[in-house]
Design an enzyme around this catalytic site. Sequence first.
Site, mmCIF file in Angstrom:
data_model
loop_
_atom_site.group_PDB
_atom_site.id
_atom_site.type_symbol
_atom_site.label_atom_id
_atom_site.label_comp_id
_atom_site.label_asym_id
_atom_site.label_seq_id
_atom_site.Cartn_x
_atom_site.Cartn_y
_atom_site.Cartn_z
ATOM 1 N N GLU A 201 0.812 -1.214 0.000
ATOM 2 C CA GLU A 201 0.000 0.000 0.000
ATOM 3 C C GLU A 201 0.847 1.267 0.000
ATOM 4 O O GLU A 201 0.448 2.295 -0.567
ATOM 5 C CB GLU A 201 -0.937 0.002 1.202
ATOM 6 C CG GLU A 201 -0.242 -0.040 2.552
ATOM 7 C CD GLU A 201 -1.231 -0.044 3.706
ATOM 8 O OE1 GLU A 201 -2.372 0.389 3.505
ATOM 9 O OE2 GLU A 201 -0.841 -0.477 4.807
ATOM 10 N N LYS A 294 17.749 -13.550 -18.023
ATOM 11 C CA LYS A 294 18.154 -14.758 -17.295
ATOM 12 C C LYS A 294 17.261 -15.953 -17.615
ATOM 13 O O LYS A 294 17.554 -17.085 -17.211
ATOM 14 C CB LYS A 294 18.171 -14.472 -15.798
ATOM 15 C CG LYS A 294 19.245 -13.453 -15.417
ATOM 16 C CD LYS A 294 19.069 -12.938 -14.014
ATOM 17 C CE LYS A 294 20.124 -11.873 -13.702
ATOM 18 N NZ LYS A 294 20.031 -10.689 -14.576
ATOM 19 N N LYS A 306 11.129 -17.411 -14.442
ATOM 20 C CA LYS A 306 10.678 -16.481 -15.481
ATOM 21 C C LYS A 306 10.549 -17.171 -16.843
ATOM 22 O O LYS A 306 9.702 -16.809 -17.655
ATOM 23 C CB LYS A 306 11.618 -15.280 -15.561
ATOM 24 C CG LYS A 306 11.650 -14.423 -14.305
ATOM 25 C CD LYS A 306 10.280 -13.886 -13.928
ATOM 26 C CE LYS A 306 9.848 -12.735 -14.812
ATOM 27 N NZ LYS A 306 8.595 -12.102 -14.324
ATOM 28 N N LEU A 337 19.314 0.152 -15.631
ATOM 29 C CA LEU A 337 19.971 1.210 -14.867
ATOM 30 C C LEU A 337 18.922 2.161 -14.316
ATOM 31 O O LEU A 337 18.034 2.606 -15.030
ATOM 32 C CB LEU A 337 20.944 1.992 -15.758
ATOM 33 C CG LEU A 337 22.199 1.257 -16.223
ATOM 34 C CD1 LEU A 337 23.006 2.157 -17.131
ATOM 35 C CD2 LEU A 337 23.039 0.809 -15.034
ATOM 36 N N GLU A 430 24.455 -17.833 -10.741
ATOM 37 C CA GLU A 430 24.856 -16.731 -11.607
ATOM 38 C C GLU A 430 25.664 -17.217 -12.803
ATOM 39 O O GLU A 430 26.451 -18.159 -12.695
ATOM 40 C CB GLU A 430 25.703 -15.710 -10.840
ATOM 41 C CG GLU A 430 24.896 -14.728 -10.043
ATOM 42 C CD GLU A 430 25.755 -13.562 -9.573
ATOM 43 O OE1 GLU A 430 25.249 -12.440 -9.595
ATOM 44 O OE2 GLU A 430 26.903 -13.779 -9.178
#
Length: 513
Positions: A201, A294, A306, A337, A430
């Site tokens: 909120e 990724k 994802k 960025l 990674e």
Amino acid sequence: MSPNRASARPHAARTRIPEQRADPAGLRTLVVGAGSAGTALVRDLDRTPEFGLTPVGVLDDDPVKAGRNVSGSPVLGPLADLTAHALAHRAQVVVLAIPGLPHQRVRELATAAAAAGAAVRYLPSFLSALRREVVGSDLRTLDVNRLIGRHEVHVVSPDVRTVIEGRRVLVTGAGGSIGSELCRQVQAFGPAALYMLDHDESNLHRLQLDIWGEALLTDESLVIADIRDRPRIQQIFRDLRPDVVFHAAAHKHLPLLERHPSEAVKSNVLGTDHLVEAALATGVERFVLISTDKAADPTSVLGASKRLAELIVQANAKDARNLGTGAFAAVRFGNVLGSRGSLLSVLEEQLRSGGPVTVTHPDVTRFFMTIEEAVGLVLEAGRMAEGGEVFVLDMGEPVRIVDLVHNYAEQVQLGADEVEIRYTGLRAGEKLNEALFSDTEVRLPTAHPRIYATAAEAATGVEDLAGGLTSLYAAATTNADPLVRDCLTALLPGYKSAPDKPPALASLYPDGF
């Protein structure tokens, strides 16, 4: 994709097309303000092409200046005509060069620029432009082109208005960096209604205050909801009947999701499934999922979750077309960025505090984009989508993190001996180098010369998606993390879960998208 809904194969692969080059002339730029600051800015932009901005005109409210030239650029008219002049001169960027403008006036001008499909830059600072704030500095403080290793791409076009104007638009994750910028730009294209959904909120309060200048919290534009809550999402879609949905809500921090994979599945996979199901049931015209680079050949829980979200959208795109309800697509981002928790913001804080800058590996590279590019990509994807595509911005060559650190330090007047870099080792999941496309995908041309669509050469795993998701959701619901990892591996051939234990040293900067 709900287990009882049919899946669809991605489109057949086509021939690869060559890389597109950035326009060396720079982005067509309209400067607001013909005073001393604007005059100096136009002169410096003409003399410094590496900024990537080419002035095409100046606006000013002083009638005496109308028709004059400012360092070779004509004064076109008053600020009230910003949208019209931006459209007439095909402006891609508008720079506000009137120091001390009231915040309300800045907001009005930014909205007028967005209505013409132009990105906004502020004097005094490029860094502040990335963050949508005005702080004291100089336009030359940060040359974003040097940081991202290429010329910034103007992505959004005025044609986006054709899919926004007069329609009900829902943005999930509206309080985040990308979601909030999406809301600002969508509002400028004249939707019939803009619904901003977030589970926080405070984020919604801040967003409404920023867009409208007040936050009474009394209208239906703000929606508090959790995308994990299927009945709530179905109720929202039934009540609000959105025509266009931009799905930005997600967990995105790689190391956290490696430790808590069940949470990644609940938000990134199941949450997307709930939204797609509700969108199909209520006849949404366009649905755009925000994904990440990724997801291409994922090695992390973030990337795997994802990628599954992308597959859910692709698998249901055929159903959407058959039902005549519209186009479902996805977009992949590089690192953005200026987004909250991005490398740039953490880098600034580390340099300001005088501590070492933490980098995972001397050779680690990433693709970078600005918030304007990211939001433009989402809006253009909504316009161009036919169903099942995954859109990717041509982001040039990946940038070494070490080079970005040195470039940033140089631009804020720090010598090489003043910047200490500490290497911490890659974290679990990674990659040393990211890719925009998996080994089974190709680049497909689109109507935009710098945006590609991807298609898989084979729909490996898609036909088994429904059954696999049932097991995955059951494991996530009981927080059975080892079983979640096994299910992700079974659903995505080629994906292998990272070791349970992260490296002894963990980097301090978040690797968001």
